[in-house]
Design an enzyme around this catalytic site. Sequence first.
Site, short mmCIF file in Angstrom:
data_model
loop_
_atom_site.label_atom_id
_atom_site.label_comp_id
_atom_site.label_asym_id
_atom_site.label_seq_id
_atom_site.Cartn_x
_atom_site.Cartn_y
_atom_site.Cartn_z
N ASP A 1 0.41 -10.54 5.48
CA ASP A 1 0.56 -9.16 4.97
C ASP A 1 1.13 -8.47 5.72
OD1 ASP A 1 -1.55 -6.75 4.68
OD2 ASP A 1 -1.46 -6.02 6.56
N ASP B 1 1.96 -3.81 6.03
CA ASP B 1 0.71 -3.38 6.75
C ASP B 1 -0.15 -3.27 7.95
OD1 ASP B 1 1.75 -0.65 5.11
OD2 ASP B 1 1.12 -1.98 4.02
N ASP C 1 -4.00 -8.65 9.32
CA ASP C 1 -4.52 -8.32 11.01
C ASP C 1 -5.91 -7.54 10.57
OD1 ASP C 1 -3.41 -6.07 9.13
OD2 ASP C 1 -3.88 -4.71 10.37
#
Length: 213
Positions: free
Chosen positions: A7, A9, A164
């Site tokens: 990922d 961001d 995250d």
Amino acid sequence: MKTAIFDLDGTIADTIKDLADAVNHGLKQLGCPEHSVEKYKKMVGNGARKLCLRALPDSRKSEAETLHGLFRAYYDIHYLENTKLYPGIKSTIEQLSVKGVEIAVATNKPQDTAIKVLKNLLPDINFYKILGGCDDRPKKPDPTIIREILSGLPTDNKVFMIGDSNVDIQTAKNAGLISIGCLWGFRSRAELETEGADFIAESADDILNFILR
């Protein structure tokens, strides 16, 4: 063969201040209340349009597309003012690449912006693919983006999804991947554990250990 799909961001880069500033700029233009950077950590993850929808008051949700336009116009100029790599990420990705691991990115961030961010922050990394949000592909946690990344790679491929948020863990599950949840991003350990992450990384070095061991 191994592939690591990251990922962007909250995983590779801390982008939250620039995202918050861009949405708040649009909200201010519309005369709507702005939000704190901390609050935006709970709003991101499902793409820019969903972020804009979440940021608007309940009585103004119909203006989401207008806010999205204001957001994009501002963010396309200011996307690197505060954005920076997380500690150890550059070294981790470099070491994975040296060990023969294919490196890819799957993000709900608009694809053109994702490419610009990564080319600026990690210009020396040879990404196998960088895929982001676009009108022709459903957003994560739909696994379509993962299938597109893996098309053309050998089928005997051990694939890890690193992110995250619950969106990334759900994406990994939907695509049948091994998931690594990152604690330095925008969400909590509790969210990652509740979603059923296979591994929890407290530092970028943990990603190396999980993938290379």
